[in-house]
Design a protein around this motif. Structure first.
Motif, PDB file in Angstrom:
ATOM      1  N   GLN A  89       0.681  -1.266  -0.094  1.00 52.04           N
ATOM      2  CA  GLN A  89      -0.261  -0.091  -0.413  1.00 52.04           C
ATOM      3  C   GLN A  89       1.049   1.157   0.458  1.00 52.04           C
ATOM      4  O   GLN A  89       0.959   2.135  -0.801  1.00 52.04           O
ATOM      5  CB  GLN A  89      -0.099   0.264   1.126  1.00 52.04           C
ATOM      6  N   THR A 111      -3.621   5.484  -2.296  1.00 53.01           N
ATOM      7  CA  THR A 111      -3.275   6.290  -0.639  1.00 53.01           C
ATOM      8  C   THR A 111      -3.486   5.106   0.262  1.00 53.01           C
ATOM      9  O   THR A 111      -3.227   4.168  -0.354  1.00 53.01           O
ATOM     10  CB  THR A 111      -5.389   7.417  -0.517  1.00 53.01           C
ATOM     11  N   TYR A 112      -3.508   5.128   1.476  1.00 52.24           N
ATOM     12  CA  TYR A 112      -3.638   4.205   2.527  1.00 52.24           C
ATOM     13  C   TYR A 112      -4.092   3.775   3.570  1.00 52.24           C
ATOM     14  O   TYR A 112      -5.251   5.986   3.669  1.00 52.24           O
ATOM     15  CB  TYR A 112      -2.950   3.584   2.462  1.00 52.24           C
ATOM     16  N   LYS A 113      -4.746   3.003   3.924  1.00 53.51           N
ATOM     17  CA  LYS A 113      -5.701   3.245   5.430  1.00 53.51           C
ATOM     18  C   LYS A 113      -4.741   3.429   6.789  1.00 53.51           C
ATOM     19  O   LYS A 113      -3.699   2.703   6.744  1.00 53.51           O
ATOM     20  CB  LYS A 113      -6.615   2.671   5.314  1.00 53.51           C
ATOM     21  N   ARG A 114      -4.601   3.922   7.740  1.00 52.01           N
ATOM     22  CA  ARG A 114      -3.822   4.012   8.920  1.00 52.01           C
ATOM     23  C   ARG A 114      -4.758   3.236  10.028  1.00 52.01           C
ATOM     24  O   ARG A 114      -5.701   2.971  10.299  1.00 52.01           O
ATOM     25  CB  ARG A 114      -4.000   5.922   9.735  1.00 52.01           C
ATOM     26  N   GLU A 167      -9.876   6.930  11.036  1.00 47.63           N
ATOM     27  CA  GLU A 167     -10.297   6.580  10.019  1.00 47.63           C
ATOM     28  C   GLU A 167     -10.034   7.007   9.015  1.00 47.63           C
ATOM     29  O   GLU A 167      -9.499   8.460   9.066  1.00 47.63           O
ATOM     30  CB  GLU A 167     -11.766   6.975  10.412  1.00 47.63           C
ATOM     31  N   GLY A 168     -10.268   6.876   7.544  1.00 45.54           N
ATOM     32  CA  GLY A 168     -10.035   7.284   6.744  1.00 45.54           C
ATOM     33  C   GLY A 168      -8.919   7.157   5.415  1.00 45.54           C
ATOM     34  O   GLY A 168      -8.427   5.641   6.387  1.00 45.54           O
ATOM     35  N   ALA A 169      -9.261   7.995   4.453  1.00 45.63           N
ATOM     36  CA  ALA A 169      -8.321   7.315   3.303  1.00 45.63           C
ATOM     37  C   ALA A 169      -6.054   8.648   3.166  1.00 45.63           C
ATOM     38  O   ALA A 169      -6.855  10.274   3.734  1.00 45.63           O
ATOM     39  CB  ALA A 169      -8.499   7.296   1.690  1.00 45.63           C
ATOM     40  N   ARG A 186      -5.441  13.790   5.107  1.00 48.97           N
ATOM     41  CA  ARG A 186      -6.365  13.315   4.078  1.00 48.97           C
ATOM     42  C   ARG A 186      -7.064  12.973   3.060  1.00 48.97           C
ATOM     43  O   ARG A 186      -7.012  14.380   3.061  1.00 48.97           O
ATOM     44  CB  ARG A 186      -7.231  12.978   6.564  1.00 48.97           C
ATOM     45  N   ASP A 207     -10.104  11.809   1.876  1.00 44.13           N
ATOM     46  CA  ASP A 207     -11.134  11.502   1.233  1.00 44.13           C
ATOM     47  C   ASP A 207     -11.847  12.109   2.426  1.00 44.13           C
ATOM     48  O   ASP A 207     -11.674  13.565   3.162  1.00 44.13           O
ATOM     49  CB  ASP A 207     -11.978   9.902   2.178  1.00 44.13           C
TER      50      ASP A 207
END
Ligand code: NDP
Length: 481
Positions: A447, A457-460, A464-466, A479, A481
């Motif tokens: 990712q 993009t990646y998630k953490r 929350e979120g991209a 961030r 999204d």
């Protein structure tokens, strides 16, 4: 209209299925084939069956009581479409046309929709067990509507193989569900056969056993957890001596495996559905490698350990200990291959809106078909205890079997690596297993790479979120999204 069931297409499969049907109380069987000589030959050769013969498709329709029910056993593809179209022209709304050939499930979905629009019931039914199964009792995997199953069910139940007093047939699901499940059956058959072949290769070329000795090992295994038709016939093949040369037959058979394509269909469908059927895929690729003549010839001189010729001793100290480990490794890998096959069924069921009871699928594979095995009882039980089971591997019985197999599974694969004996299906099953149980996979890095070159993009793990890191500038994170 004297017959309650008809068969169209009287080559090996159709003739045997017609004879099976005729032998069951209550059935009168109409038979029709494009070339009429086959129809009359079958009726003459089997007067006890009291077939109702038809020379034209119109005569065939007239000979059937309504709702008419006919099973087509012709070549898959355009021939099946032609026969369906001929029957549809002489049948009436409410009648049932069953395709018992090896159709691709997407063709079955299309045909079902076309015939439903004309008021006809179309049922794609996978039939497994070859000629012998067709005659004495196959495993049958019908799709189609519940309405069609009401009429067809008792007829199919009368001819199916029986396991523990129950017929090996169930209404799998609507439209193409039956042919999909038949395709997965064939895919699992590929994986099973490849795993057995790898076990043979290790026993022969790492442990130095002779084909006769390995036949005895398989006979022994066939009294334990691996008990199955494929293990049984493997012992027969390995024990057979060639009449011309006096050598084990397996040594005079060309080592290039053929196929008719259902393994490829399984892998293609699973890739489309995003389901890893790695055991089946490795089995399909192993057949392809075996048949790649020019590449194999060119690869012949490449460096690496040379497996023993299987006649001059062993690379393994304790032969009996190794045999026991291979048995465990084979069992563990087989559990993975079946778990993956059932995952493909689950994913297709949700994609195509089929309601499939996976315990019932394992149940109807217990007799009549090529992958019939004791072990399917355990799968049926696992799904009966937990119908929504997310991963077959994780059911308590299999969890415990995989626990027992850990060390031997890994050691056997190591032995293959060290001696230069490839175990693609054993190894890929273990690789799948080690990934599926891992708390964190290196996909985190993938990712990161994807975000670097494509801003994907990646998630953490902690928010929350991209997110995207501005890799080409100050590497600040935002961030998105
Ligand atoms: P074949 O697949 O060899 O098909 C031959 C039959 O198809 C003959 O009856 C032939 O009629 C008929 N046929 C071919 N083209 C046409 C056409 N255009 N119009 C009308 N009839 C046509 O027979 P099998 O018995 O081996 O298999 C039947 C089906 O069962 C196939 O779909 C196969 O994949 C499937 N199957 C086979 C198994 C096996 O072990 N063989 C196992 C499980 C499924 P004619 O005599 O006039 O040429």
């Amino acid at each position: 209209s004297r017959a309650n069931i008809g068969v169209v297409g009287l080559a090996v499969m159709g003739s045997n299925l017609a004879r099976n049907l005729a032998g069951r109380p209550g059935n009168t069987v109409a038979i029709y084939n494009r070339s009429a000589d086959k129809t009359h030959h079958l009726a003459t050769a089997h007067p006890e069956a009291e077939f109702v013969t038809a020379d034209t498709v119109e005569e065939f329709a007239q000979s059937l009581s309504t709702p008419r029910t006919a099973i087509i056993m012709v070549q898959a593809g355009p021939a099946t479409d032609q026969v369906i179209s001929q029957l549809a022209d002489v049948f009436e709304p409410g009648d049932i046309i069953v395709d018992g050939g090896n159709a691709h499930f997407t063709d079955t979905i299309r045909r079902e929709a076309e015939l439903a629009a004309r008021g006809l019931n179309f049922v794609g039914a996978g039939i497994s067990g070859g000629e012998e199964g067709a005659l004495n009792g196959p495993s049958i995997m019908p799709g189609g509507s519940a309405e069609a199953w009401n009429t067809l069910g008792p007829i199919l139940e009368s001819i199916a193989a029986v396991a523990d007093g129950e017929p090996c047939v169930t209404h799998v699901g609507t439209d193409g569900a039956g042919h999909f499940v038949k395709m997965i059956h064939n895919g699992i058959e590929y994986a099973d056969m490849q795993l057995i072949a790898e076990a043979y290769d290790l026993l022969r070329h790492a442990a130095g056993l002779s084909p006769q000795e390995i036949a005895d090992v398989f006979r022994q295994w066939n009294t334990g957890v691996l008990e199955s038709y494929l293990i049984d016939i493997t012992a027969e093949v390995l024990g057979h001596v060639d009449a011309t040369t006096g050598s084990p037959l397996v040594d005079v058979i060309v080592d290039q495996a053929g196929s008719k394509g259902t393994g490829v269909w399984t892998v293609q469908s699973a890739v489309g559905l995003g389901v890893p059927v790695t055991g089946i895929a490795e089995a399909v690729f192993a057949r392809a490698i075996s048949s790649s003549g020019a590449s194999r010839r060119a690869g012949g001189g490449l460096p690496g350990p040379t497996p023993t010729d299987g006649k001059s001793g062993s690379a393994i100290g304790d032969a009996q200990g190794f045999i026991d480990m291979v048995e465990q490794a084979l069992y563990a890998s087989k559990i993975v291959a079946y778990s993956q096959g059932f995952d493909a069924i689950s994913e297709a069921a949700s994609e195509y809106n089929w309601s499939i009871d996976r315990g019932e699928i394992a149940r109807i594979w217990r007799a009549g078909c090529i992958i019939r095995a004791q072990f399917l009882d355990r799968i049926t039980e696992a799904y009966r205890e937990q119908p929504e089971l997310p991963l077959l591997l994780a059911a308590p019985y299999f969890h415990s079997a995989l626990d027992d197999a850990q060390t031997p599974w890994r050691k056997v694969i190591q032995a293959g690596v060290e001696t230069g004996i490839a175990t693609p299906a054993f190894s890929s099953s273990l690789a799948y297993y080690d990934q599926i149980r891992r708390e964190r996979l290196p996909a985190c890095l993938i990712q990161g790479q994807r975000d670097f070159f494509g801003a994907h993009t990646y998630k953490r793990v902690d928010a929350e979120g991209a997110f995207h890191t501005d890799w080409s500038a100050d590497r600040s994170e935002s961030r998105v999204d």
